[in-house]
Design a protein around this motif. Structure first.
Motif, PDB file in Angstrom:
ATOM      1  N   GLY A 284     -77.529 -39.234 -77.495  1.00 37.34           N
ATOM      2  CA  GLY A 284     -78.060 -37.907 -77.793  1.00 37.34           C
ATOM      3  C   GLY A 284     -77.024 -36.962 -78.360  1.00 37.34           C
ATOM      4  O   GLY A 284     -77.068 -35.746 -78.121  1.00 37.34           O
ATOM      5  N   GLU A 285     -76.083 -37.492 -79.121  1.00 37.79           N
ATOM      6  CA  GLU A 285     -75.004 -36.671 -79.673  1.00 37.79           C
ATOM      7  C   GLU A 285     -75.549 -35.681 -80.709  1.00 37.79           C
ATOM      8  O   GLU A 285     -76.356 -36.037 -81.566  1.00 37.79           O
ATOM      9  CB  GLU A 285     -73.959 -37.591 -80.321  1.00 37.79           C
ATOM     10  CG  GLU A 285     -72.769 -36.873 -80.902  1.00 37.79           C
ATOM     11  CD  GLU A 285     -71.783 -37.839 -81.518  1.00 37.79           C
ATOM     12  OE1 GLU A 285     -71.101 -37.442 -82.497  1.00 37.79           O
ATOM     13  OE2 GLU A 285     -71.692 -38.992 -81.041  1.00 37.79           O
ATOM     14  N   ILE A 286     -75.100 -34.460 -80.610  1.00 32.96           N
ATOM     15  CA  ILE A 286     -75.511 -33.432 -81.564  1.00 32.96           C
ATOM     16  C   ILE A 286     -74.729 -33.599 -82.867  1.00 32.96           C
ATOM     17  O   ILE A 286     -73.509 -33.785 -82.845  1.00 32.96           O
ATOM     18  CB  ILE A 286     -75.271 -32.021 -80.999  1.00 32.96           C
ATOM     19  CG1 ILE A 286     -76.223 -31.763 -79.822  1.00 32.96           C
ATOM     20  CG2 ILE A 286     -75.479 -30.959 -82.068  1.00 32.96           C
ATOM     21  CD1 ILE A 286     -77.679 -31.707 -80.224  1.00 32.96           C
ATOM     22  N   THR A 287     -75.421 -33.558 -83.983  1.00 30.03           N
ATOM     23  CA  THR A 287     -74.761 -33.679 -85.285  1.00 30.03           C
ATOM     24  C   THR A 287     -75.024 -32.422 -86.106  1.00 30.03           C
ATOM     25  O   THR A 287     -75.979 -31.685 -85.850  1.00 30.03           O
ATOM     26  CB  THR A 287     -75.287 -34.909 -86.047  1.00 30.03           C
ATOM     27  OG1 THR A 287     -76.717 -34.789 -86.213  1.00 30.03           O
ATOM     28  CG2 THR A 287     -74.975 -36.188 -85.298  1.00 30.03           C
ATOM     29  N   PHE A 288     -74.167 -32.207 -87.073  1.00 31.35           N
ATOM     30  CA  PHE A 288     -74.264 -31.018 -87.920  1.00 31.35           C
ATOM     31  C   PHE A 288     -74.475 -31.457 -89.360  1.00 31.35           C
ATOM     32  O   PHE A 288     -73.606 -32.104 -89.947  1.00 31.35           O
ATOM     33  CB  PHE A 288     -72.989 -30.181 -87.808  1.00 31.35           C
ATOM     34  CG  PHE A 288     -72.736 -29.664 -86.412  1.00 31.35           C
ATOM     35  CD1 PHE A 288     -73.133 -28.391 -86.052  1.00 31.35           C
ATOM     36  CD2 PHE A 288     -72.117 -30.472 -85.464  1.00 31.35           C
ATOM     37  CE1 PHE A 288     -72.911 -27.914 -84.769  1.00 31.35           C
ATOM     38  CE2 PHE A 288     -71.891 -30.008 -84.173  1.00 31.35           C
ATOM     39  CZ  PHE A 288     -72.296 -28.730 -83.824  1.00 31.35           C
ATOM     40  N   GLU A 289     -75.629 -31.130 -89.912  1.00 37.36           N
ATOM     41  CA  GLU A 289     -75.930 -31.481 -91.299  1.00 37.36           C
ATOM     42  C   GLU A 289     -75.520 -30.303 -92.177  1.00 37.36           C
ATOM     43  O   GLU A 289     -76.191 -29.274 -92.173  1.00 37.36           O
ATOM     44  CB  GLU A 289     -77.422 -31.792 -91.462  1.00 37.36           C
ATOM     45  CG  GLU A 289     -77.842 -33.109 -90.815  1.00 37.36           C
ATOM     46  CD  GLU A 289     -77.809 -33.100 -89.288  1.00 37.36           C
ATOM     47  OE1 GLU A 289     -77.099 -33.952 -88.706  1.00 37.36           O
ATOM     48  OE2 GLU A 289     -78.467 -32.251 -88.682  1.00 37.36           O
TER      49      GLU A 289
ATOM     50  N   ARG B 259     -68.678 -21.635 -87.070  1.00 41.32           N
ATOM     51  CA  ARG B 259     -67.638 -22.625 -86.794  1.00 41.32           C
ATOM     52  C   ARG B 259     -67.167 -22.531 -85.350  1.00 41.32           C
ATOM     53  O   ARG B 259     -66.936 -23.565 -84.692  1.00 41.32           O
ATOM     54  CB  ARG B 259     -66.457 -22.409 -87.750  1.00 41.32           C
ATOM     55  CG  ARG B 259     -65.266 -23.333 -87.517  1.00 41.32           C
ATOM     56  CD  ARG B 259     -65.572 -24.782 -87.863  1.00 41.32           C
ATOM     57  NE  ARG B 259     -64.439 -25.650 -87.602  1.00 41.32           N
ATOM     58  CZ  ARG B 259     -63.522 -26.001 -88.509  1.00 41.32           C
ATOM     59  NH1 ARG B 259     -63.614 -25.542 -89.755  1.00 41.32           N
ATOM     60  NH2 ARG B 259     -62.538 -26.792 -88.178  1.00 41.32           N
ATOM     61  N   LEU B 260     -67.064 -21.325 -84.815  1.00 36.85           N
ATOM     62  CA  LEU B 260     -66.641 -21.159 -83.425  1.00 36.85           C
ATOM     63  C   LEU B 260     -67.687 -21.751 -82.483  1.00 36.85           C
ATOM     64  O   LEU B 260     -67.352 -22.440 -81.505  1.00 36.85           O
ATOM     65  CB  LEU B 260     -66.418 -19.675 -83.129  1.00 36.85           C
ATOM     66  CG  LEU B 260     -65.826 -19.324 -81.753  1.00 36.85           C
ATOM     67  CD1 LEU B 260     -64.500 -20.031 -81.539  1.00 36.85           C
ATOM     68  CD2 LEU B 260     -65.647 -17.805 -81.637  1.00 36.85           C
ATOM     69  N   GLY B 261     -68.966 -21.484 -82.774  1.00 33.13           N
ATOM     70  CA  GLY B 261     -70.022 -22.081 -81.955  1.00 33.13           C
ATOM     71  C   GLY B 261     -69.984 -23.602 -82.025  1.00 33.13           C
ATOM     72  O   GLY B 261     -70.177 -24.294 -81.011  1.00 33.13           O
ATOM     73  N   LYS B 262     -69.714 -24.125 -83.178  1.00 32.90           N
ATOM     74  CA  LYS B 262     -69.637 -25.572 -83.373  1.00 32.90           C
ATOM     75  C   LYS B 262     -68.509 -26.178 -82.525  1.00 32.90           C
ATOM     76  O   LYS B 262     -68.698 -27.210 -81.861  1.00 32.90           O
ATOM     77  CB  LYS B 262     -69.402 -25.842 -84.865  1.00 32.90           C
ATOM     78  CG  LYS B 262     -69.364 -27.282 -85.275  1.00 32.90           C
ATOM     79  CD  LYS B 262     -69.225 -27.344 -86.799  1.00 32.90           C
ATOM     80  CE  LYS B 262     -69.008 -28.749 -87.284  1.00 32.90           C
ATOM     81  NZ  LYS B 262     -68.865 -28.803 -88.756  1.00 32.90           N
ATOM     82  N   GLU B 263     -67.344 -25.542 -82.544  1.00 34.80           N
ATOM     83  CA  GLU B 263     -66.209 -26.060 -81.773  1.00 34.80           C
ATOM     84  C   GLU B 263     -66.470 -25.949 -80.268  1.00 34.80           C
ATOM     85  O   GLU B 263     -66.090 -26.831 -79.492  1.00 34.80           O
ATOM     86  CB  GLU B 263     -64.923 -25.316 -82.146  1.00 34.80           C
ATOM     87  CG  GLU B 263     -64.507 -25.455 -83.601  1.00 34.80           C
ATOM     88  CD  GLU B 263     -64.271 -26.899 -84.030  1.00 34.80           C
ATOM     89  OE1 GLU B 263     -64.140 -27.765 -83.158  1.00 34.80           O
ATOM     90  OE2 GLU B 263     -64.234 -27.153 -85.258  1.00 34.80           O
TER      91      GLU B 263
END
Length: 646
Positions: A366-371, A501-505
């Motif tokens: 269930g890994e979250i990915t970023f498109e 980007r901060l939310g992503k990290e």
């Protein structure tokens, strides 16, 4: 039809290796006069028996000549070489040997025609060595067409001796023999329309040598590259226009298809179901999850997934173009055209199988990915507010590609003066030029300096660019702590891209402590400012319901806002919500399609191309990846497309 033929039978330890050595070294000369009369009945009978007993003899030049023009002379030439190619099976057979009526000469270098590593070869000592040898001896027969041999200077023993000497270690390696243990002798036979050499090769240590089909291919490839080097370079430098035009057109069509694959979203329900099935079954696999370690049933499932993706029209057409492109080069090395086997069985594309496994494992966990298609072309918007007219003028010159290089270079010099005078806009733009080129040679240290000058003057985009630079893989400037510090500073200053980007990290938890609530908060702030990537990931999180509670209303809200800004992934997730299909499986298959496009791109230059193209391609790929990691916006040159972050 191949330009060079290599046959590699071997003589068993109990066979007549020493006798064969004497034979190739001292064959009596029999002058063969042109004879266009039809072959005799005995010749026809023997040829029929030979091709039946030894089907591989059909690949000899002499057999093709005989088929094209069945004459007595052509029959004799074929019979002779066919028998020599199968010496170990036939040297004691009177039924065969009595038919050998001609013995074209071996060119002698002294009292015999034998040559090897030494300038002076003793036939008696060589025979004595073989008489006491207990291992297998390979008897390579390497043949050229007469016109090729004459044109390229391989119609004499000296040229062949120099060729084999220069490649002896490569031949040894192909036969799994250390160079120090490699033994070989050869003789040149200036015979008819197909001059050739007989080469005997073995290891000083019996049982050490081993020659596979791949080893034979390697030997043939090395010799072909050397013999035809000038012609092949001539070919690849576009001096053989008709052939190269086909190569260019084929490759251009292939690159267009690759671009479509790179940008496409894969709607393939059958592949999605298979991916979900594989993901579930990987739960039972312990240890390393790579293709080579999987049980057979799962290997078959992985192959089935690759074959399903091959059925996509864009993939099928791209694969067909690749086969055509590679076939143009293969014709130099192989007698037959490359067989169109399923993509899952094509060794050049086997890395796709491990990509399937990785994506299935991500799906299982269930890994979250970023498109993030085109993210690097949008996340640093131009800032002109309060900028000077001089900055605006220089920026327009730098952007205008119709300007001469001299004019644009002069503008860079003026921009540097403006930056040194403290203009923050000029400082930021100069940092970009040092980071991305092409008017300046990329230099991370210079880029960092100018970004920091602008950032400390409150240039919001420069602060974000500086954070990305610190977080990049450039070892000269990489500094995670400073990168996070500037990223947070830019986010707090109002940059929606820094917020994203901060939310992503924070969600990943790789360079800073994972904080899902904090990540969602930054995504929300970014999304409310209109960032389509933040809107997409926020809607996706609410849709999947793993990191945050499932909320269909919120998912629909944010995905719709992102889709309205042109985000195709958001639109597809909205469609999937209506159909009740797994969005994670769809994204996994889409990532496979994009990965496949990169594999096709890496293979879009024929593997056998001479002249060091493999090194150039690897260097190009490394440079491109480094520039992207630094935040570079790749152009749309056919060799340099942006990598998607999935």
């Amino acid at each position: 039809m191949a330009r060079l033929i290599l046959k590699s039978p071997y003589i068993k330890s109990t066979g007549g290796a020493a006798g064969y050595l004497r034979y190739i070294a001292t064959r009596e000369r029999v002058e063969i006069l042109p004879d266009d009369r039809p072959p005799t009945r005995k010749q026809e009978q023997l040829i029929a028996k030979l091709v039946k007993d030894f089907p591989d003899t059909k690949t000899l030049y002499e057999y093709w000549d005989y088929q094209t023009k069945p004459t007595k002379a052509a029959a004799s030439a074929f019979i002779t070489l066919a028998l020599e190619s199968n010496w170990d099976a036939l040297h004691q057979s009177e039924q065969y040997m009595k038919y050998i009526a001609t013995r074209p000469r071996a060119e002698r270098l002294g009292s015999h025609g034998l040559f090897g590593d030494s300038d002076s070869v003793s036939l008696e000592k060589a025979m004595e060595e073989l008489e006491h040898y207990t291992g297998n001896v390979w008897t390579h027969i390497i043949s050229l067409k007469r016109e090729d041999a004459a044109r390229l200077g391989f119609d004499n023993a000296m040229a062949w001796r120099n060729l084999i000497r220069s490649h002896r270690n490569e031949i040894a390696a192909a036969m799994k023999i250390p160079p120090a243990d490699f033994r070989w002798y050869a003789a040149f036979h200036d015979e008819g329309e197909h001059p050739h050499i007989h080469m005997m090769a073995w290891s000083a240590k019996p049982g050490q040598a081993y020659l596979s089909k791949e080893g034979i291919r390697q030997i043939k490839s090395k010799l072909t590259n050397d013999i035809f080097r000038n012609e092949m370079l001539h070919l690849y430098e576009q001096k053989t226009e008709s052939r190269d035009k086909l190569v260019r057109e084929t490759r251009r069509a292939m690159l267009d298809l690759i671009q479509s694959m790179r940008e496409g979203i894969c709607n393939h329900p059958d592949a999605e179901q298979l991916m979900q099935k594989l993901a579930a079954q990987l739960e039972t696999v312990n240890g390393k999850k790579t293709y080579g370690y999987l049980p057979k049933r799962l290997k078959r499932l992985v192959d089935e997934i690759v074959d399903e993706i091959e059925r996509l029209p864009v993939v099928r057409r791209c694969y067909e173009q690749w086969l055509m492109l590679q076939g143009k080069v293969d014709s130099y090395y192989h007698d037959k055209p490359r067989e169109q086997i399923p993509l899952s069985q094509q060794k050049e594309f086997r890395q796709i199988k491990n990509a399937v496994i990785r994506e299935a494992e991500r799906l299982r966990q269930g890994e979250i990915t970023f498109e993030e298609r085109d993210l690097g072309q949008q996340d640093e918007p131009d800032q002109f507010r309060n900028s000077s007219y001089e900055y605006w003028r220089l920026q327009e010159i730098l952007r205008e590609e119709q300007m001469t290089l001299e004019e644009r270079s002069e503008a860079v010099c003026e921009l540097e003066k403006l930056a040194k005078d403290g203009d923050r806009y000029a400082q930021y733009l100069l940092g970009k030029l040092w980071r991305d080129g092409p008017l300046l040679i990329p230099d991370g240290v210079e880029s960092r300096y100018w970004f920091e000058q602008a950032a400390r003057q409150g240039h919001l985009v420069a602060q974000y660019a500086l954070a990305k630079l610190y977080l990049s893989d450039d070892l000269e400037v990489h500094d995670t702590a400073r990168g996070v510090e500037w990223l947070r500073y830019a986010a707090e200053g109002g940059s929606s891209w820094a917020m994203y980007r901060l939310g992503k990290e924070l969600l990943r938890g790789e360079i800073m402590e994972k904080d899902t609530a904090g990540a969602v908060d930054w995504f929300t702030q970014s999304a409310e400012r209109g960032n389509p990537y933040a809107q997409y990931i926020l809607g996706k999180l609410y849709l999947i319901g793993k990191e945050v509670p499932h909320d269909k209303e919120q998912a629909d809200l944010w995905l719709t806002r992102s889709a309205n800004q042109g985000n195709e992934y958001a639109q597809y997730l909205l469609d999937y919500m209506e159909e009740g299909r797994s969005s994670s499986a769809m994204l996994a298959v889409t990532r496979l399609l994009h990965h496949m496009s990169r594999v096709f791109q890496d293979n879009s230059i024929p593997k056998s191309r001479p002249g060091g193209i493999q090194i150039d391609r690897k260097r190009l790929k490394k440079l491109r990846e480094k520039k992207i990691a630094l935040g570079h916006k790749p152009d749309d040159h056919e060799e340099q497309w942006p990598e998607m972050t999935m």
